[in-house]
Write a protein that holds these residues in place. Structure first.
Motif, short mmCIF file in Angstrom:
data_model
loop_
_atom_site.label_atom_id
_atom_site.label_comp_id
_atom_site.label_asym_id
_atom_site.label_seq_id
_atom_site.Cartn_x
_atom_site.Cartn_y
_atom_site.Cartn_z
N VAL A 1 72.31 54.51 23.13
CA VAL A 1 72.40 53.78 24.78
C VAL A 1 72.31 54.68 25.07
N SER B 1 77.50 51.04 31.69
CA SER B 1 78.14 51.56 31.00
C SER B 1 79.30 51.76 30.72
N TYR C 1 76.67 52.84 20.89
CA TYR C 1 76.46 52.56 22.60
C TYR C 1 76.05 54.80 22.78
#
Length: 133
Positions: free
Chosen positions: A59, A80, A56
């Protein structure tokens, strides 16, 4: 497969098992099993929180860079954070039901659940501020 950093007392058959377990952690079946609480307590806590967190992080950095130049990505970045927070809530549930492989008692389970819930809360609380709202 050979790793130079492995302890010397491991037998060759153990090395193959370790290599297979490492490869398994990067499959969809492992993550489904982890979220169901079918993996060991340690694997569920560490992979669920930190292996997923490492993914993550990449990202998030890409979305943060894009949001710096293209305003459309600001709410996507915030979303997100929400998605990762919800994922961490699922991991907390999985940690609560996972079976320890060794002598880990209830104390480690409770600490793992609390730690994961605190991570989820921090991500969810911070999410509105990521998009500059």
């Amino acid at each position: 497969m050979s790793d130079d950093h492995l302890p010397k007392d491991l037998t060759p058959e153990n090395l193959e098992e370790i290599a297979q377990q490492r490869q398994r952690m990067f499959t969809r079946a492992f993550w489904i099993s982890l979220l169901k609480g079918n993996e060991g307590l340690g694997d569920t806590f560490w992979a669920g929180n930190y292996l997923a967190g490492l993914f993550y992080l990449g990202v998030m950095i890409v979305l943060l860079a894009l949001a710096s130049f293209i305003p459309f990505f600001s709410p996507v970045l915030s979303a997100s954070f929400v998605a990762f927070g919800i994922y961490l809530l699922a991991v907390a549930r999985a940690v609560a039901v996972a079976k320890p492989k060794g002598n880990a008692g209830m104390t480690l389970r409770v600490i793992g659940v609390i730690w994961t819930l605190l991570g989820a809360a921090s991500v969810l609380v911070y999410s509105p501020y990521v998009a500059g709202q």
